[in-house]
Design a protein around this motif. Structure first.
Motif, PDB file in Angstrom:
ATOM      1  N   ALA A   2       7.864  14.152  70.171  1.00 16.98           N
ATOM      2  CA  ALA A   2       9.589  13.814  70.379  1.00 16.98           C
ATOM      3  C   ALA A   2      10.196  14.562  69.232  1.00 16.98           C
ATOM      4  O   ALA A   2      11.199  15.331  69.475  1.00 16.98           O
ATOM      5  CB  ALA A   2       9.755  12.317  69.906  1.00 16.98           C
ATOM      6  N   GLU A   3       9.618  14.770  68.012  1.00 18.24           N
ATOM      7  CA  GLU A   3      10.538  15.809  66.857  1.00 18.24           C
ATOM      8  C   GLU A   3      10.148  17.250  67.309  1.00 18.24           C
ATOM      9  O   GLU A   3      11.256  17.746  67.026  1.00 18.24           O
ATOM     10  CB  GLU A   3       9.653  15.409  65.556  1.00 18.24           C
ATOM     11  CG  GLU A   3       9.827  14.337  64.885  1.00 18.24           C
ATOM     12  CD  GLU A   3       9.039  14.060  63.559  1.00 18.24           C
ATOM     13  OE1 GLU A   3       8.673  15.216  62.991  1.00 18.24           O
ATOM     14  OE2 GLU A   3       8.962  13.013  63.084  1.00 18.24           O
ATOM     15  N   MET A   4       9.272  17.525  68.048  1.00 17.92           N
ATOM     16  CA  MET A   4       9.177  18.932  68.295  1.00 17.92           C
ATOM     17  C   MET A   4      10.250  19.395  69.517  1.00 17.92           C
ATOM     18  O   MET A   4      10.861  20.328  69.580  1.00 17.92           O
ATOM     19  CB  MET A   4       7.724  19.437  68.909  1.00 17.92           C
ATOM     20  CG  MET A   4       6.806  19.429  67.937  1.00 17.92           C
ATOM     21  SD  MET A   4       5.153  19.483  68.263  1.00 17.92           S
ATOM     22  CE  MET A   4       4.990  21.035  69.148  1.00 17.92           C
ATOM     23  N   VAL A   5      10.425  18.486  70.476  1.00 21.16           N
ATOM     24  CA  VAL A   5      11.151  18.376  71.609  1.00 21.16           C
ATOM     25  C   VAL A   5      12.792  18.446  71.028  1.00 21.16           C
ATOM     26  O   VAL A   5      13.702  19.309  71.610  1.00 21.16           O
ATOM     27  CB  VAL A   5      11.092  17.376  72.664  1.00 21.16           C
ATOM     28  CG1 VAL A   5      12.233  17.341  73.629  1.00 21.16           C
ATOM     29  CG2 VAL A   5       9.578  17.699  73.364  1.00 21.16           C
ATOM     30  N   GLU A   6      12.874  17.552  70.130  1.00 15.81           N
ATOM     31  CA  GLU A   6      14.213  17.516  69.593  1.00 15.81           C
ATOM     32  C   GLU A   6      14.553  18.742  68.775  1.00 15.81           C
ATOM     33  O   GLU A   6      15.544  19.084  69.002  1.00 15.81           O
ATOM     34  CB  GLU A   6      14.281  16.398  68.480  1.00 15.81           C
ATOM     35  CG  GLU A   6      15.610  16.021  67.881  1.00 15.81           C
ATOM     36  CD  GLU A   6      15.575  14.840  67.259  1.00 15.81           C
ATOM     37  OE1 GLU A   6      16.026  15.026  65.810  1.00 15.81           O
ATOM     38  OE2 GLU A   6      15.226  13.565  67.326  1.00 15.81           O
ATOM     39  N   ALA A   7      13.724  19.218  67.993  1.00 16.43           N
ATOM     40  CA  ALA A   7      13.900  20.538  67.120  1.00 16.43           C
ATOM     41  C   ALA A   7      14.158  21.653  68.375  1.00 16.43           C
ATOM     42  O   ALA A   7      14.930  22.607  67.879  1.00 16.43           O
ATOM     43  CB  ALA A   7      12.860  20.948  66.287  1.00 16.43           C
ATOM     44  N   ALA A   8      13.378  21.466  69.463  1.00 14.94           N
ATOM     45  CA  ALA A   8      13.614  22.779  70.449  1.00 14.94           C
ATOM     46  C   ALA A   8      14.963  22.503  71.029  1.00 14.94           C
ATOM     47  O   ALA A   8      15.786  23.579  71.263  1.00 14.94           O
ATOM     48  CB  ALA A   8      12.393  22.881  71.248  1.00 14.94           C
ATOM     49  N   ASP A   9      15.439  21.329  71.393  1.00 13.79           N
ATOM     50  CA  ASP A   9      16.777  21.281  71.678  1.00 13.79           C
ATOM     51  C   ASP A   9      17.820  21.555  70.899  1.00 13.79           C
ATOM     52  O   ASP A   9      18.959  22.081  71.116  1.00 13.79           O
ATOM     53  CB  ASP A   9      17.032  19.523  72.285  1.00 13.79           C
ATOM     54  CG  ASP A   9      16.312  19.257  73.521  1.00 13.79           C
ATOM     55  OD1 ASP A   9      15.655  20.350  74.300  1.00 13.79           O
ATOM     56  OD2 ASP A   9      15.995  18.194  73.514  1.00 13.79           O
ATOM     57  N   VAL A  10      17.637  21.395  69.618  1.00 19.62           N
ATOM     58  CA  VAL A  10      18.606  21.609  68.382  1.00 19.62           C
ATOM     59  C   VAL A  10      18.731  23.173  68.411  1.00 19.62           C
ATOM     60  O   VAL A  10      19.820  23.818  68.195  1.00 19.62           O
ATOM     61  CB  VAL A  10      18.417  21.142  67.181  1.00 19.62           C
ATOM     62  CG1 VAL A  10      19.176  21.480  66.111  1.00 19.62           C
ATOM     63  CG2 VAL A  10      18.361  19.595  67.171  1.00 19.62           C
ATOM     64  N   GLY A  11      17.471  23.833  68.698  1.00 22.63           N
ATOM     65  CA  GLY A  11      17.532  25.377  68.438  1.00 22.63           C
ATOM     66  C   GLY A  11      18.208  25.795  69.842  1.00 22.63           C
ATOM     67  O   GLY A  11      18.789  27.037  69.606  1.00 22.63           O
ATOM     68  N   ARG A  12      18.389  25.412  70.842  1.00 19.32           N
ATOM     69  CA  ARG A  12      19.026  25.731  72.138  1.00 19.32           C
ATOM     70  C   ARG A  12      20.666  25.744  71.651  1.00 19.32           C
ATOM     71  O   ARG A  12      21.216  26.421  72.488  1.00 19.32           O
ATOM     72  CB  ARG A  12      18.800  25.170  73.403  1.00 19.32           C
ATOM     73  CG  ARG A  12      17.323  25.596  73.682  1.00 19.32           C
ATOM     74  CD  ARG A  12      16.793  25.134  75.104  1.00 19.32           C
ATOM     75  NE  ARG A  12      15.551  24.843  75.076  1.00 19.32           N
ATOM     76  CZ  ARG A  12      14.900  23.955  75.879  1.00 19.32           C
ATOM     77  NH1 ARG A  12      15.690  23.084  76.384  1.00 19.32           N
ATOM     78  NH2 ARG A  12      13.749  23.676  75.809  1.00 19.32           N
ATOM     79  N   ALA A  13      21.042  24.565  71.097  1.00 17.35           N
ATOM     80  CA  ALA A  13      22.489  24.243  71.123  1.00 17.35           C
ATOM     81  C   ALA A  13      23.255  25.477  70.239  1.00 17.35           C
ATOM     82  O   ALA A  13      22.813  26.155  69.594  1.00 17.35           O
ATOM     83  CB  ALA A  13      22.808  23.025  70.533  1.00 17.35           C
TER      84      ALA A  13
END
Length: 85
Positions: free
Chosen positions: A74-85
Motif C-alpha cells: 500500500a505504501e509503495m502504491v501510494e508513493a507511486a501515485d504521488v510521483g505521478r501527480a
C-alpha cells in the motif's frame, strides 16, 4: 523462450578477444578488485540488520506476514501515485 541477444561464433570470438585484451590491463583489474572490495565491505555492514529482519520474518505468523506485505505494498502504491501527480 530465449532471452537476450544471439551471437554468431565470429561475434563471440571477437567479443572474447576484446574482453581478454581489456582484462590484461592491470589498471582495469585493479579497479574491478577495488570495487569488489568496496561492495563486500558495504554488504558486511548490512549483514547484522539483514539477519535480524530475516529472524523477525521467520518468527512471525503467516497472518502477520500477510498484513505486513499488504501495508508495504500500500505504501509503495501510494508513493507511486504521488510521483505521478
Amino acid at each position: 523462450m530465449k532471452l537476450g541477444r544471439s551471437y554468431t561464433p565470429e561475434q563471440r570470438r571477437a567479443l572474447s578477444q576484446k574482453v581478454r585484451a581489456t582484462m590484461a590491463d592491470p589498471e582495469v583489474r585493479k579497479r574491478i578488485s577495488d570495487r569488489t572490495k568496496e561492495g563486500m565491505l558495504a554488504a558486511s555492514d548490512l549483514a547484522p540488520e539483514l539477519a535480524a529482519l530475516r529472524d523477525a520474518w521467520r518468527g512471525a505468523r503467516p497472518a502477520v506476514r500477510k498484513r505486513f506485505l499488504a501495508e508495504l505494498m500500500a505504501e509503495m502504491v501510494e508513493a507511486a501515485d504521488v510521483g505521478r501527480a
